[in-house]
Structure formats: structure tokens, C-alpha cells
Scaffold this motif. Structure first.
Motif, PDB file in Angstrom:
ATOM      1  N   ASN A  84     -14.200   7.304  -1.199  1.00 43.49           N
ATOM      2  CA  ASN A  84     -12.994   7.240  -2.035  1.00 43.49           C
ATOM      3  C   ASN A  84     -13.353   7.028  -3.496  1.00 43.49           C
ATOM      4  OD1 ASN A  84     -11.200   7.621   0.095  1.00 43.49           O
ATOM      5  ND2 ASN A  84     -11.057   5.425   0.550  1.00 43.49           N
ATOM      6  N   GLU A  85     -14.429   6.297  -3.734  1.00 42.47           N
ATOM      7  CA  GLU A  85     -14.863   6.021  -5.108  1.00 42.47           C
ATOM      8  C   GLU A  85     -15.227   7.306  -5.847  1.00 42.47           C
ATOM      9  OE1 GLU A  85     -15.410   3.339  -7.178  1.00 42.47           O
ATOM     10  OE2 GLU A  85     -14.134   2.162  -5.848  1.00 42.47           O
ATOM     11  N   ILE A  86     -15.706   8.296  -5.124  1.00 39.72           N
ATOM     12  CA  ILE A  86     -16.153   9.537  -5.778  1.00 39.72           C
ATOM     13  C   ILE A  86     -15.187  10.697  -5.483  1.00 39.72           C
ATOM     14  CG2 ILE A  86     -18.588   8.886  -5.863  1.00 39.72           C
ATOM     15  CD1 ILE A  86     -19.070  10.430  -3.319  1.00 39.72           C
ATOM     16  N   ASN A  87     -13.959  10.329  -4.998  1.00 37.27           N
ATOM     17  CA  ASN A  87     -12.912  11.331  -4.753  1.00 37.27           C
ATOM     18  C   ASN A  87     -13.359  12.408  -3.761  1.00 37.27           C
ATOM     19  OD1 ASN A  87     -11.117  10.108  -6.613  1.00 37.27           O
ATOM     20  ND2 ASN A  87     -12.189  11.126  -8.286  1.00 37.27           N
ATOM     21  N   GLY A  88     -14.145  11.978  -2.801  1.00 32.91           N
ATOM     22  CA  GLY A  88     -14.607  12.915  -1.782  1.00 32.91           C
ATOM     23  C   GLY A  88     -13.819  12.756  -0.500  1.00 32.91           C
ATOM     24  N   SER A  89     -14.347  13.317   0.573  1.00 34.20           N
ATOM     25  CA  SER A  89     -13.702  13.202   1.885  1.00 34.20           C
ATOM     26  C   SER A  89     -14.765  13.079   2.953  1.00 34.20           C
ATOM     27  CB  SER A  89     -12.807  14.412   2.162  1.00 34.20           C
ATOM     28  OG  SER A  89     -13.577  15.595   2.217  1.00 34.20           O
ATOM     29  N   ASN A 135     -22.096   9.858  -8.089  1.00 36.55           N
ATOM     30  CA  ASN A 135     -21.937  10.654  -6.856  1.00 36.55           C
ATOM     31  C   ASN A 135     -23.218  10.687  -6.045  1.00 36.55           C
ATOM     32  OD1 ASN A 135     -19.471  11.084  -7.976  1.00 36.55           O
ATOM     33  ND2 ASN A 135     -19.475  13.297  -7.794  1.00 36.55           N
TER      34      ASN A 135
END
Length: 620
Positions: A595-600, A530
Motif C-alpha cells: 500500500n505504501e508504494i501504491n501497488g497490489s 519501491n
């Protein structure tokens, strides 16, 4: 599936051909309209075109051709097709029914041997079935056909045997139409008349004529039987009721169908009778009348009329009729052979078509199999290649992650080295202050304290001032030493990396920056993945600001909300149209990383105002 569609289209085509043929017959006036409409409606109402429907359709069309038209070859073709369908369905009754139709056509065309073979085959099939009313009735029809065939072949005993079998079956069927029994009685009478057993013939004819309502129920058949009865009397030399019975029969048939087919035979018999009585004028009159009517049909009755005229006339006229008889006889024989050959050709051509259809079906099946194999092989090859590419991509991503981890660890290592150097330097200064300066100051304080032995007011006052000042210096030095010897707050490494990066990049991009961060964020708890992607997003954003925005100021802030790190970058650049810029490589990279770290990520921009990039990254 392809084969089923092909078969369906073939059957529909046959239906259409049948309807066209029937329509042509109707146009010629040979078939009643309601029968054609009935078959057409049957086709329209058919939801599924299957073998049974096709068999029944061919059979019905064959029946109409045989009974309603002179197109015997068309009737034969449809019977033959129906037989094939019924055989494929193992429908013995259907096969027997079509064989009966074929046998009747062959009998009418004087192909007696073929008619006999088909009739016997049909009977053998019916014998295998449950002996229902319908089956027994069909057997009686076939025995009747065999009786007629054997009579024509001159095998009279066999003819009588089969006619009696037919009659016995009919009489054993409850509720059967009396007309069918009368037909068999008439046929038996005709055979006995032919073999000159006139008493037996008259017995059967009398049984038929005993029905007083027959003249009203079946006037044409009544006239036929009455003529046969009268002719039997003539042959038996009983002329008491002649020619009145002939005239009665002729009157009845002319009342039903003036100049019809039955009147030919009656006129021939009258001509025969008058010729025997030496009444040449009457004999010629009825003979020529029979010839005139039979010319409409151009069949064996015309042949008999010509032969009769050759016997009645004399000289050249007799020779002329005899010559016409020979010519017509040859023509009829050739025509019969041609029709028999046509039947054989229909069978041959139909078999050829069926064999060709089988060959085409096999070719299509192989084509379908090859196509399926190619499609499946291509699909499997695509899966293998796709899987390999996915594996390569996964390996690349894994390698990239390992590289990112290594880069971050090197960055942390470098930062730790810097921090370690700082710590060592602070410790050295602390020791220097503590051991050097502080020691000397402490000695001075002791010396000055010893001067307190002087009791003068000025001395005392001066010493006290120096001593207080030294105490102050001592406290300040201790405080600095203590602060220098205290390490930085744990977890400040990532922010220091960001600060170092910002200082370097903004200097290179001619930007000024402000960095605000929330001290409550425990960066040690945030995964390296992250932190690396957050670092790269900041890096990409700064690059975009430098390249496209022409900004002079960028403000960066880190906040913690609900266990989510909120990063916001605001510049004062030219701004851009977010919708048009979504396809850019830089934005794609940023979206991919987030997207790789499930963020926005949210990007808001306004021209001539600036751009705001808002990123939310979960701690874990």
C-alpha cells in the motif's frame, strides 16, 4: 434541546391530568360528553404543544368547571394557569378573559374586593386593545360583574353606574343577542328595587316583559323577571295583581324545571306575602317548600328560608329555625373564608411549582453546559493526543524511510565496491594478457616469419602452420582481453542484490531457486522506496515459505507489463487457507508495504500444491 423536551413533557402531563379530571366529571354526570370529546380531540389533533395551545386549553377547562360544575377551586386553578400563559405571550385579551372568569368565581364566593380588583384590571387591559366587537362585549360582561359586586357591597350608585355602562355597550353592539341586554335590564331593576326606587325598577322590568315571545324563548328567565316585577309591586304596596303574578311565575318555572332554583325565591316571596296578610298556614306552606328546595343547594337561599321560618313560626319552633340560621350562617362564612384561602393557596402553590421548575431548569441548564464543556474538552484532548500519535507515527515512518534509503544505499555501495573490485581485477588481467602474453606471442610470430627465408617445402609448410596458429591465439587473446575490459550493463545492481540475497537465504533455508528477470526493466528509473519495499516483500515471502510451507523449490520472476513491474513467487510447499491467514502479522506487513508504494498483491494457495504470490509495483 433538553429544556424543550422537558417543557413538552410537562405540557403533555398537564393535558393528561386535565382529561382525567374532565373524564371524572363526565362520570359524575356534571359535564356533557360532547364537550369532553371536543377537548380530547383538540389534544389529539395538536401537532405542536405550544404556550398558546396550553393557555386556550386551560381557559376552556376553567370555563367548563365554572359553568358546569360546583368545583370552583379547579376552575380557579385552570384560569390561573391560563392567565400565566397568556401573560407570557403578552396576549391582553386572553389575560382579560381569564381575569373575568376568576372575578366571576370570586363574586360567587363573596370575595367581592378581589373580584373588583380583577375586573378593573381586565377592563384596563381591554382598553389598550382595538375596540372590536369581541373586546366591547367582554367589557360589558366585566362592567356587569362590577355592578353586581358594588350592589353586594352596598355601593349602589357605583353599581348603577357600572350596570348602565354595561347596558350602553350592549345596546351599541349590532347583532348582539337580546338576552344579554335583558340580563343588564334585570340587574338594574334589581338594584333599584333594593334601594326602594320602585318606579325605576318597574320601568326596567316592564321593558323586559314587553317582549311577548320571552316566555317561549327563555321561560326560566321570564319567570325570574316576573317574580322580581311582582315582588317590586309587593314592596311598593301595590297588591292588586298579587298573588296571581307569583303563581304565574311559579307555574312557568315549574314547567321548565320542577323544584328548580328559581322556585325557591318565588316560594319565599309567596311566604312573605301570606305572612304579611296574616295567612300563617299558606305562609308556612310556601316557606317550608322554599326551605325544602334550598336544602339541595345549602347556600344563602337556605339561610333566607330559615330566617323567614323563624319570623313566621312562633315559640320553640321559631327559636329552633333561628338557631339553625345562626349555625348555617357561621358555616357559610367559614366555608367562604376556606374557599378564599384555597384560592390564595392555589396561587401560592402554583408560584412555588413555577419557581421550582425554574430552579430545576437552571440546574439542568448548568448540567447541560458542564456536560458540553466536558465532552468538548475530552474531544479536544482526544484530538491533541491523536495528533501527537499521528505525528509520532509520521516521524517513525519518515525515519523508517530514511533508514531504508540508507540500507539500500549501503547495499548499492557494497555492490558497487564489489563491481569496482571486479572491474579492477578484469583490467589487471587484461593488461597482463595484452602486455605479457600477447607481446611474447607477437615476437615469436615475427621470428617465425623471418624463417620464411628458407625455401624448403617442409620448412615453408611448417612455418605457415605455426604462423596461422599464432594468429588464432592472438585473436582469441584479444577477444578475451576486450571482453574482460568491457563493464557490466548499467542498472544491473538491484538484480545482483536480489541474487546475492537469494543465494544467501535459500542456502540457509535449504531451498533451491530459479530467478528470471526481464532485461527491459530499467531499475535505475525505479524509486529507491519501491525497490526497498519490493526487496522486503521478497524477504518476508521467503521467511514465510521457510517457516510455514516446508517447500523445497521457489521460482521468482520479474516482468514488465504496461510500465508495471510484475513480481511472481511460486513455491511447492504445503499451501494454506488464504481466508484464515489474512490476519497474520506477516501478511499484514506485506499488505502495508504494498500500500505504501501504491501497488497490489494477490495470494493464491492450494493445500499440498503450493502458494503463488503475485505483486504489481509501478516503476515510479
Amino acid at each position: 434541546m433538553k429544556k424543550l423536551i422537558s417543557s413538552f413533557l410537562k405540557y403533555v402531563f398537564i393535558y393528561i391530568v386535565c382529561l382525567v379530571n374532565l373524564g371524572c366529571l363526565f362520570a359524575q354526570g356534571n359535564l356533557p360528553k360532547f364537550k369532553i370529546d371536543s377537548i380530547r380531540q383538540h389534544v389529539i389533533n395538536s401537532k405542536v404543544v405550544d404556550s398558546l395551545q396550553m393557555a386556550n386549553a386551560h381557559y376552556k377547562i376553567g370555563e367548563l368547571y365554572r359553568k358546569g360544575t360546583p368545583l370552583t377551586d379547579s376552575a380557579y386553578y385552570h384560569y390561573y394557569k391560563a392567565e400565566k400563559f397568556f401573560k407570557s405571550l403578552k396576549n391582553n385579551y386572553g389575560v382579560a378573559a381569564t381575569l373575568y372568569g376568576i372575578a366571576e368565581i370570586q363574586r360567587n364566593q363573596k370575595d367581592y374586593i378581589a373580584s373588583e380588583v380583577n375586573s378593573i384590571e381586565a377592563i384596563s387591559l381591554l382598553e389598550q386593545l382595538e375596540q372590536t366587537y369581541k373586546v366591547k362585549e367582554r367589557k360589558s360582561f366585566l362592567y356587569n360583574t362590577l355592578g353586581i359586586v358594588f350592589n353586594e357591597l352596598g355601593q349602589f350608585e357605583e353599581s348603577i353606574r357600572y350596570h348602565k355602562k354595561s347596558l350602553d355597550i350592549k345596546r351599541g353592539l349590532k347583532g348582539i343577542n337580546k338576552s344579554k341586554i335583558d340580563n343588564s335590564l334585570n340587574n338594574l331593576g334589581f338594584v333599584f328595587k333594593g334601594i326602594e326606587e320602585y318606579g325605576k325598577a318597574l320601568k326596567y322590568y316592564n321593558e323586559i316583559l314587553s317582549n311577548k315571545n320571552l316566555i317561549n324563548e327563555r321561560p326560566d328567565f321570564y319567570a325570574l323577571v316576573l317574580d322580581n316585577y311582582t315582588h317590586t309591586l309587593y314592596l311598593s304596596k301595590d297588591h292588586r295583581q298579587l298573588p296571581n303574578l307569583y303563581f304565574k311565575a311559579l307555574k312557568v318555572t315549574d314547567s321548565v324545571n320542577p323544584g328548580g332554583y328559581n322556585s325557591i325565591i318565588i316560594n319565599q316571596h309567596l311566604a312573605e306575602y301570606y305572612n304579611d296578610k296574616k295567612n300563617k298556614d299558606s305562609a308556612k306552606y310556601y316557606a317550608y317548600k322554599a326551605k325544602e328546595i334550598s336544602e339541595q343547594y345549602h347556600n344563602d337561599d337556605l339561610l333566607k328560608s330559615l330566617l323567614l321560618l323563624s319570623e313566621i313560626e312562633e315559640g320553640d319552633i321559631s327559636a329552633k329555625h333561628l338557631k339553625e340560621y345562626v349555625t348555617l350562617n357561621d358555616s357559610l362564612q367559614k366555608n367562604e373564608r376556606a374557599i378564599r384561602n384555597k384560592f390564595a393557596r392555589i396561587r401560592f402553590e402554583t408560584q412555588q411549582i413555577e419557581q421550582e421548575n425554574v430552579r430545576i431548569a437552571k440546574e439542568r441548564l448548568w448540567l447541560l453546559i458542564i456536560s458540553a464543556v466536558l465532552i468538548i474538552s475530552s474531544f479536544l484532548l482526544y484530538l491533541v493526543i491523536s495528533q501527537r500519535n499521528k505525528n509520532k507515527e509520521l516521524k517513525f515512518i519518515q525515519k523508517q524511510q530514511e533508514t531504508n534509503e540508507e540500507i539500500y544505499n549501503l547495499m548499492l555501495s557494497q555492490n558497487e565496491s564489489i563491481e569496482e573490485a571486479r572491474t579492477l581485477e578484469k583490467k589487471r588481467i587484461s593488461e597482463e594478457l595484452h602486455d605479457g602474453v600477447l607481446g611474447r606471442l607477437f615476437g615469436t610470430r615475427l621470428s617465425l616469419d623471418s624463417l620464411n627465408m628458407s625455401n624448403s617445402a617442409d620448412a615453408i609448410k611448417t612455418r605457415e602452420q605455426y604462423i596461422e596458429e599464432l594468429k588464432t591465439i592472438e585473436q582469441d587473446i584479444r577477444k578475451v582481453s576486450h571482453e574482460l575490459n568491457t563493464d557490466f550493463v548499467s542498472g544491473s545492481g538491484f538484480i545482483d542484490i536480489i541474487k546475492t540475497f537469494l543465494e544467501t537465504q535459500t542456502d540457509a533455508y535449504n531451498l533451491t531457486y530459479k530467478l528470471k528477470h526481464d532485461d527491459t526493466i530499467h531499475w535505475d528509473e525505479v524509486s529507491n522506496k519501491n525497490k526497498i519495499h519490493t526487496y522486503r516483500i521478497i524477504q518476508e515471502s521467503l521467511h514465510n515459505i521457510h517457516k510455514h510451507a516446508n517447500a523445497t523449490q521457489v521460482n521468482i520472476s520479474f516482468n514488465l507489463k504496461n510500465n508495471v513491474i510484475c513480481l511472481k513467487m511460486v513455491d511447492n510447499g504445503a499451501g494454506f487457507d488464504v481466508n484464515k491467514a489474512k490476519s497474520g502479522i506477516g501478511l499484514k506487513n506485506m499488505n502495508s508495504r504494498i500500500n505504501e508504494i501504491n501497488g497490489s498483491i494477490e495470494i493464491a494457495s492450494e493445500k499440498d500444491v503450493g502458494t503463488t504470490v503475485s505483486i504489481k509495483v509501478p516503476i515510479t
